[in-house]
Design a protein around this motif. Structure first.
Motif, PDB file in Angstrom:
ATOM      1  N   ILE A 111      11.457  18.706 -10.343  1.00  0.00           N
ATOM      2  CA  ILE A 111      11.539  20.094  -9.876  1.00  0.00           C
ATOM      3  C   ILE A 111      11.618  20.971 -11.119  1.00  0.00           C
ATOM      4  CG2 ILE A 111      12.872  21.775  -8.545  1.00  0.00           C
ATOM      5  CD1 ILE A 111      14.023  19.364  -6.979  1.00  0.00           C
ATOM      6  N   LEU A 112      10.656  21.855 -11.300  1.00  0.00           N
ATOM      7  CA  LEU A 112      10.634  22.695 -12.487  1.00  0.00           C
ATOM      8  C   LEU A 112      11.581  23.881 -12.314  1.00  0.00           C
ATOM      9  CD1 LEU A 112       6.803  22.751 -13.309  1.00  0.00           C
ATOM     10  CD2 LEU A 112       8.600  21.250 -14.213  1.00  0.00           C
ATOM     11  N   PRO A 113      12.363  24.198 -13.319  1.00  0.00           N
ATOM     12  CA  PRO A 113      13.297  25.336 -13.228  1.00  0.00           C
ATOM     13  C   PRO A 113      12.564  26.664 -13.363  1.00  0.00           C
ATOM     14  CG  PRO A 113      13.389  24.393 -15.420  1.00  0.00           C
ATOM     15  CD  PRO A 113      12.458  23.515 -14.621  1.00  0.00           C
ATOM     16  N   GLY A 114      13.234  27.730 -12.982  1.00  0.00           N
ATOM     17  CA  GLY A 114      12.630  29.057 -13.061  1.00  0.00           C
ATOM     18  C   GLY A 114      12.978  29.810 -14.319  1.00  0.00           C
ATOM     19  N   ARG A 115      13.741  29.187 -15.227  1.00  0.00           N
ATOM     20  CA  ARG A 115      14.117  29.835 -16.482  1.00  0.00           C
ATOM     21  C   ARG A 115      14.522  28.776 -17.493  1.00  0.00           C
ATOM     22  NH1 ARG A 115      18.499  32.104 -13.438  1.00  0.00           N
ATOM     23  NH2 ARG A 115      17.802  34.151 -14.151  1.00  0.00           N
ATOM     24  N   GLN A 116      14.708  29.199 -18.726  1.00  0.00           N
ATOM     25  CA  GLN A 116      15.253  28.319 -19.746  1.00  0.00           C
ATOM     26  C   GLN A 116      16.707  28.010 -19.394  1.00  0.00           C
ATOM     27  OE1 GLN A 116      12.278  27.218 -21.457  1.00  0.00           O
ATOM     28  NE2 GLN A 116      13.856  27.037 -23.031  1.00  0.00           N
ATOM     29  N   LEU A 117      17.053  26.750 -19.482  1.00  0.00           N
ATOM     30  CA  LEU A 117      18.385  26.332 -19.048  1.00  0.00           C
ATOM     31  C   LEU A 117      19.239  25.914 -20.237  1.00  0.00           C
ATOM     32  CD1 LEU A 117      17.359  24.186 -15.952  1.00  0.00           C
ATOM     33  CD2 LEU A 117      18.283  26.502 -15.948  1.00  0.00           C
ATOM     34  N   PRO A 118      20.511  26.334 -20.248  1.00  0.00           N
ATOM     35  CA  PRO A 118      21.413  25.899 -21.318  1.00  0.00           C
ATOM     36  C   PRO A 118      21.813  24.442 -21.122  1.00  0.00           C
ATOM     37  CG  PRO A 118      22.620  27.191 -19.707  1.00  0.00           C
ATOM     38  CD  PRO A 118      21.173  27.247 -19.309  1.00  0.00           C
ATOM     39  N   PRO A 119      22.289  23.777 -22.142  1.00  0.00           N
ATOM     40  CA  PRO A 119      22.721  22.376 -21.996  1.00  0.00           C
ATOM     41  C   PRO A 119      23.773  22.234 -20.903  1.00  0.00           C
ATOM     42  CG  PRO A 119      22.626  22.991 -24.314  1.00  0.00           C
ATOM     43  CD  PRO A 119      22.411  24.255 -23.531  1.00  0.00           C
ATOM     44  N   GLY A 144       0.779  -1.229   0.000  1.00  0.00           N
ATOM     45  CA  GLY A 144       0.000   0.000   0.000  1.00  0.00           C
ATOM     46  C   GLY A 144       0.813   1.283   0.000  1.00  0.00           C
ATOM     47  N   TRP A 145       2.130   1.176  -0.082  1.00  0.00           N
ATOM     48  CA  TRP A 145       2.969   2.374  -0.126  1.00  0.00           C
ATOM     49  C   TRP A 145       2.950   2.962  -1.539  1.00  0.00           C
ATOM     50  CZ3 TRP A 145       6.379   4.229   3.863  1.00  0.00           C
ATOM     51  CH2 TRP A 145       6.323   3.480   5.050  1.00  0.00           C
ATOM     52  N   LEU A 146       3.110   4.282  -1.624  1.00  0.00           N
ATOM     53  CA  LEU A 146       3.334   4.946  -2.898  1.00  0.00           C
ATOM     54  C   LEU A 146       4.835   5.032  -3.123  1.00  0.00           C
ATOM     55  CD1 LEU A 146       2.379   6.573  -5.386  1.00  0.00           C
ATOM     56  CD2 LEU A 146       2.603   8.625  -3.958  1.00  0.00           C
ATOM     57  N   VAL A 147       5.303   4.527  -4.257  1.00  0.00           N
ATOM     58  CA  VAL A 147       6.729   4.590  -4.596  1.00  0.00           C
ATOM     59  C   VAL A 147       6.920   5.724  -5.595  1.00  0.00           C
ATOM     60  CG1 VAL A 147       8.713   3.341  -5.496  1.00  0.00           C
ATOM     61  CG2 VAL A 147       6.953   2.110  -4.198  1.00  0.00           C
ATOM     62  N   ALA A 148       7.514   6.818  -5.139  1.00  0.00           N
ATOM     63  CA  ALA A 148       7.698   8.013  -5.967  1.00  0.00           C
ATOM     64  C   ALA A 148       9.169   8.164  -6.305  1.00  0.00           C
ATOM     65  CB  ALA A 148       7.187   9.252  -5.240  1.00  0.00           C
ATOM     66  N   GLY A 149       9.499   7.968  -7.569  1.00  0.00           N
ATOM     67  CA  GLY A 149      10.867   8.191  -8.023  1.00  0.00           C
ATOM     68  C   GLY A 149      11.089   9.652  -8.351  1.00  0.00           C
ATOM     69  N   THR A 150      12.257   9.963  -8.858  1.00  0.00           N
ATOM     70  CA  THR A 150      12.593  11.348  -9.205  1.00  0.00           C
ATOM     71  C   THR A 150      13.244  11.374 -10.583  1.00  0.00           C
ATOM     72  OG1 THR A 150      14.668  11.066  -7.958  1.00  0.00           O
ATOM     73  CG2 THR A 150      12.848  12.182  -6.847  1.00  0.00           C
ATOM     74  N   VAL A 151      13.021  12.459 -11.284  1.00  0.00           N
ATOM     75  CA  VAL A 151      13.580  12.628 -12.617  1.00  0.00           C
ATOM     76  C   VAL A 151      14.021  14.071 -12.748  1.00  0.00           C
ATOM     77  CG1 VAL A 151      11.370  13.220 -13.681  1.00  0.00           C
ATOM     78  CG2 VAL A 151      13.156  12.163 -15.066  1.00  0.00           C
ATOM     79  N   GLY A 152      15.021  14.311 -13.610  1.00  0.00           N
ATOM     80  CA  GLY A 152      15.547  15.658 -13.784  1.00  0.00           C
ATOM     81  C   GLY A 152      14.567  16.562 -14.518  1.00  0.00           C
ATOM     82  N   CYS A 153      15.083  17.709 -14.915  1.00  0.00           N
ATOM     83  CA  CYS A 153      14.258  18.713 -15.596  1.00  0.00           C
ATOM     84  C   CYS A 153      13.535  18.089 -16.789  1.00  0.00           C
ATOM     85  CB  CYS A 153      15.147  19.866 -16.062  1.00  0.00           C
ATOM     86  SG  CYS A 153      14.268  21.150 -16.947  1.00  0.00           S
ATOM     87  N   LEU A 154      12.232  18.327 -16.865  1.00  0.00           N
ATOM     88  CA  LEU A 154      11.414  17.704 -17.896  1.00  0.00           C
ATOM     89  C   LEU A 154      11.780  18.226 -19.276  1.00  0.00           C
ATOM     90  CD1 LEU A 154       7.766  17.494 -16.560  1.00  0.00           C
ATOM     91  CD2 LEU A 154       9.239  15.631 -17.288  1.00  0.00           C
ATOM     92  N   GLY A 155      12.197  17.322 -20.146  1.00  0.00           N
ATOM     93  CA  GLY A 155      12.396  17.639 -21.544  1.00  0.00           C
ATOM     94  C   GLY A 155      11.404  16.851 -22.359  1.00  0.00           C
TER      95      GLY A 155
END
Length: 362
Positions: A286-294, A227-238
């Motif tokens: 986690i969503l960034p606050g601006r456009q990010l360079p590579p 019954g646990w929720l397993v929440a993974g993490t991923v980097g900035c959404l592309g």
């Protein structure tokens, strides 16, 4: 068997190596932290050869040493307090009293001797020769664990393959501060609980129960079935992540914590393995606050851990932040609270109106 501290040379048994060289020569060889320090850190903390069972190690720093004595989970061979400090006060005096109460030998080496023993880490004039601290095998502790229904707001932090000791220490410090209930690490490819980790955690490692498992994916799947929720993490959404992922992805600020949750963080470079990510029911980002360079699309894992944990733990009933905000904004009887509220209201990014709006759910 521990060897005595030599007067004219540094002698320390660590990882089956014996360091014995004049202080001046050792100082010239090791130098200050830099490129060579990073290479040595890799050897010290990520060595493929395991440390000898029960072998001593050198814990350094005021908070790690004091908390280790309070927790009494390590065997302590001796305490090293820097000589020349007149009239030990505060935590150093408490450290000395605790050592004397337990009949722990206390030595008073000079600063340069401690520098060499600690390889120029920031020791604050305090070191202890101690037994290693290792994660508890999860199989031994599983019977002690509460069932999900016992507390709907349980939060466990799961770490897969964190390898930098300072990252691990910073993550443990945030987890302890924010109220994480348990920490579970993967046994393979993970940094051990070394003195560097303890120092980076400000001693939190000394009072936390850290568990480990050989089968992280199996562990997550078993918790999900309970019954646990397993929440993974991923980097900035592309676009490539959003299109390729078959698992729902959500911003951490939109996450609703309404059942026991496992938050899973991955390796500093590669993130979660495919097997572990496939065991997750949700991916938080986690969503960034601006456009990010590579090259800047992600955060350091310890920084990301702090943001993610706070976004979840602040939903806990009785979390002290909300009550403190109310006091700062609505208690005119407390001069200190009023002045603090004024400072909050004057901050361009956090006005009293915006705080009230967030509290009302706007």
């Amino acid at each position: 068997m521990a060897l005595p501290l030599a007067v004219g040379a540094a002698t320390w048994p660590c990882c089956s190596l014996l360091l014995t060289r004049p202080f001046s020569q050792a100082t010239r060889c090791w130098g200050r932290p830099g490129g060579e320090e990073l290479g040595r850190l890799l050897l010290d903390d990520l060595a493929s050869v395991p440390r000898p069972a029960g072998g001593p190690e050198l814990l350094f720093g005021l908070s790690p040493c004091l908390l280790a004595l309070r927790a009494a989970r390590r065997r302590v061979a001796r305490l090293l307090l820097q000589a020349g400090r007149s009239g030990l006060q505060g935590q150093r005096a408490e450290l000395l009293r605790a050592a004397e109460a337990r009949a722990i030998p206390v030595l008073r080496p000079r600063r340069r001797e401690l520098d060499v023993l600690c390889r120029h880490q920031v020791h604050q004039g305090v070191c202890m020769e101690v037994s290693p601290l290792r994660p508890r095998p999860w199989a031994e502790a599983e019977a002690e664990v509460a069932r999900p229904g016992d507390d709907p707001q349980q939060l466990w932090l799961v770490l897969e393959g964190l390898q930098d000791p300072r990252n691990l220490g910073a993550v443990l410090r945030s987890a302890h501060f924010l109220g994480v209930d348990k920490v579970i690490t993967s046994r393979r490819n993970s940094c051990p609980l070394t003195p560097v980790v303890s120092k980076a955690s400000a001693g939190a490692m000394e009072v936390m129960n850290v568990f480990s498992t050989d089968d992280l994916a199996g562990f997550l799947q078993a918790r999900a079935q309970q019954g646990w929720l397993v929440a993974g993490t991923v980097g900035c959404l592309g676009p490539e992540i959003a299109l390729s992922s078959k698992i729902p992805i959500a911003c951490c600020l939109d996450f609703l914590w309404d059942r026991p949750t496992l938050l899973v963080l991955g390796n500093e470079g590669s993130g979660l393995s495919r097997e572990v990510q496939a065991s997750c029911q949700l991916l938080l980002t986690i969503l960034p606050g601006r456009q990010l360079p590579p090259g800047l699309e992600s955060l350091n894992v310890s920084v990301a851990a702090g943001i993610l944990l706070h976004s979840i733990c602040s939903q806990r009933k009785g979390f002290p932040v909300e009550g403190r905000r109310e006091q700062l904004l609505h208690d005119p009887q407390d001069p200190s609270a009023s002045s603090e509220a004024a400072r909050v209201a004057q901050h361009p990014g956090l006005s009293s109106g915006s705080v009230k709006k967030r509290q009302d759910g706007g």
